[in-house]
Design a protein around this motif. Structure first.
Motif, mmCIF file in Angstrom:
data_model
loop_
_atom_site.group_PDB
_atom_site.id
_atom_site.type_symbol
_atom_site.label_atom_id
_atom_site.label_comp_id
_atom_site.label_asym_id
_atom_site.label_seq_id
_atom_site.Cartn_x
_atom_site.Cartn_y
_atom_site.Cartn_z
ATOM 1 N N ALA A 6 0.834 -1.205 0.000
ATOM 2 C CA ALA A 6 0.000 0.000 0.000
ATOM 3 C C ALA A 6 0.866 1.251 0.000
ATOM 4 O O ALA A 6 1.987 1.251 0.511
ATOM 5 C CB ALA A 6 -0.918 0.005 1.215
ATOM 6 N N TYR A 7 0.309 2.296 -0.587
ATOM 7 C CA TYR A 7 0.917 3.629 -0.529
ATOM 8 C C TYR A 7 -0.152 4.561 0.016
ATOM 9 O O TYR A 7 -1.269 4.629 -0.512
ATOM 10 C CB TYR A 7 1.371 4.094 -1.907
ATOM 11 C CG TYR A 7 1.875 5.529 -1.898
ATOM 12 C CD1 TYR A 7 3.139 5.834 -1.409
ATOM 13 C CD2 TYR A 7 1.072 6.570 -2.355
ATOM 14 C CE1 TYR A 7 3.602 7.148 -1.378
ATOM 15 C CE2 TYR A 7 1.535 7.884 -2.329
ATOM 16 C CZ TYR A 7 2.786 8.156 -1.840
ATOM 17 O OH TYR A 7 3.237 9.453 -1.803
ATOM 18 N N SER A 18 -3.901 7.971 9.787
ATOM 19 C CA SER A 18 -4.520 6.819 10.453
ATOM 20 C C SER A 18 -5.716 6.241 9.695
ATOM 21 O O SER A 18 -5.854 5.018 9.613
ATOM 22 C CB SER A 18 -4.896 7.152 11.892
ATOM 23 O OG SER A 18 -5.825 8.206 11.927
ATOM 24 N N ALA A 19 -6.593 7.064 9.138
ATOM 25 C CA ALA A 19 -7.766 6.550 8.418
ATOM 26 C C ALA A 19 -7.331 5.758 7.181
ATOM 27 O O ALA A 19 -7.853 4.665 6.912
ATOM 28 C CB ALA A 19 -8.688 7.695 8.015
ATOM 29 N N GLN A 20 -6.356 6.303 6.447
ATOM 30 C CA GLN A 20 -5.857 5.584 5.271
ATOM 31 C C GLN A 20 -5.159 4.287 5.687
ATOM 32 O O GLN A 20 -5.325 3.244 5.056
ATOM 33 C CB GLN A 20 -4.869 6.452 4.475
ATOM 34 C CG GLN A 20 -5.506 7.598 3.737
ATOM 35 C CD GLN A 20 -4.466 8.368 2.940
ATOM 36 O OE1 GLN A 20 -3.821 7.817 2.064
ATOM 37 N NE2 GLN A 20 -4.311 9.646 3.258
ATOM 38 N N GLY A 28 -5.953 -5.741 3.316
ATOM 39 C CA GLY A 28 -4.953 -6.804 3.246
ATOM 40 C C GLY A 28 -3.520 -6.371 3.022
ATOM 41 O O GLY A 28 -2.657 -7.213 2.745
ATOM 42 N N ALA A 29 -3.244 -5.089 3.127
ATOM 43 C CA ALA A 29 -1.874 -4.608 2.890
ATOM 44 C C ALA A 29 -0.892 -5.238 3.880
ATOM 45 O O ALA A 29 -1.113 -5.205 5.084
ATOM 46 C CB ALA A 29 -1.824 -3.092 2.997
ATOM 47 N N LEU A 60 -0.886 -3.191 -5.692
ATOM 48 C CA LEU A 60 -0.661 -1.933 -4.988
ATOM 49 C C LEU A 60 -2.020 -1.382 -4.577
ATOM 50 O O LEU A 60 -2.900 -1.184 -5.423
ATOM 51 C CB LEU A 60 0.080 -0.925 -5.868
ATOM 52 C CG LEU A 60 0.319 0.454 -5.265
ATOM 53 C CD1 LEU A 60 1.144 0.365 -3.983
ATOM 54 C CD2 LEU A 60 1.011 1.361 -6.265
ATOM 55 N N ILE A 61 -2.197 -1.159 -3.285
ATOM 56 C CA ILE A 61 -3.462 -0.655 -2.748
ATOM 57 C C ILE A 61 -3.294 0.823 -2.397
ATOM 58 O O ILE A 61 -2.347 1.206 -1.710
ATOM 59 C CB ILE A 61 -3.876 -1.436 -1.489
ATOM 60 C CG1 ILE A 61 -4.013 -2.930 -1.817
ATOM 61 C CG2 ILE A 61 -5.179 -0.889 -0.918
ATOM 62 C CD1 ILE A 61 -4.178 -3.801 -0.586
ATOM 63 N N VAL A 62 -4.234 1.640 -2.882
ATOM 64 C CA VAL A 62 -4.238 3.074 -2.612
ATOM 65 C C VAL A 62 -5.679 3.447 -2.288
ATOM 66 O O VAL A 62 -6.607 2.902 -2.891
ATOM 67 C CB VAL A 62 -3.743 3.877 -3.841
ATOM 68 C CG1 VAL A 62 -3.646 5.353 -3.540
ATOM 69 C CG2 VAL A 62 -2.416 3.352 -4.337
#
Length: 188
Positions: A6-7, A18-20, A28-29, A60-62
């Motif tokens: 994740a980015y 924190s929310a991100q 699942g990051a 990649l999770i954003v």
């Protein structure tokens, strides 16, 4: 099976990740690259590290597209590079843009086409505006340091026997500009 990477990013130090962080962990990051940096800045070290880290088969999770890209063009370039690398991208708040399925890739292709059309239209309008301005006599670029009047003065001083460095000091030009003025004076 690849990793879920994740980015996450916020623009200023006063904002909170924190929310991100929670959202990408819930998705699942396994590894998270965090950054407190303006999205308008092309040089984001943690984004660069993230892009270098991901490998073929990874996802990649954003949270949203504006967290990773500073413009549509930048987004399409990033997604193209990641797709070429075999990395899929998943946007949590914009599932229609996910590159992991055929519909997401199709949507991105359509959006890329629209962005390309928009760029071409902007270029056409810009060219028309420049042409119109030139017809009205608008000059573009820097104003020349050496005008015809300056060239005549430089030539007169040179004819009076002053050296190029002396003329440069007296007129307030560099020596190279004095030589340019002398060439211009000969051409006039």
């Amino acid at each position: 099976m690849g990793k879920f990477v994740a980015y996450i990013r916020v623009s200023s130090t006063g904002q909170n990740l924190s929310a991100q962080r929670e959202a990408v962990r819930a998705a699942g990051a396994e590894k998270i690259f965090e950054e407190k940096h303006s999205g308008a800045d092309a040089d984001r070290p943690r984004l660069k590290a993230c892009l270098e880290y991901v490998r073929e088969g990874d996802t990649l999770i954003v949270t949203k597209a504006d967290r990773i890209a500073r413009s549509s063009r930048h987004l399409f370039n990033l997604l193209h590079g990641l797709t070429e690398k075999g990395v899929s991208v998943r946007f949590l708040d914009q599932p229609q843009l996910n590159t992991g399925d055929k519909y997401g890739r199709f949507m991105l292709t359509v959006l890329a086409g629209v962005a390309e059309l928009e760029r071409e239209l902007i270029r056409e309008r810009q060219a028309a505006g420049i042409e119109d301005a030139q017809k009205r006599g608008v000059k573009f670029g820097r104003k020349p340091k050496v005008t015809e009047q300056t060239a005549k003065l430089v030539k007169r001083l040179r004819d009076e026997g002053l050296s190029v460095p002396e003329i440069a000091n007296q007129v307030g030009l560099k020596r190279s500009s004095v030589y340019n003025a002398l060439k211009l004076a000969e051409a006039v």
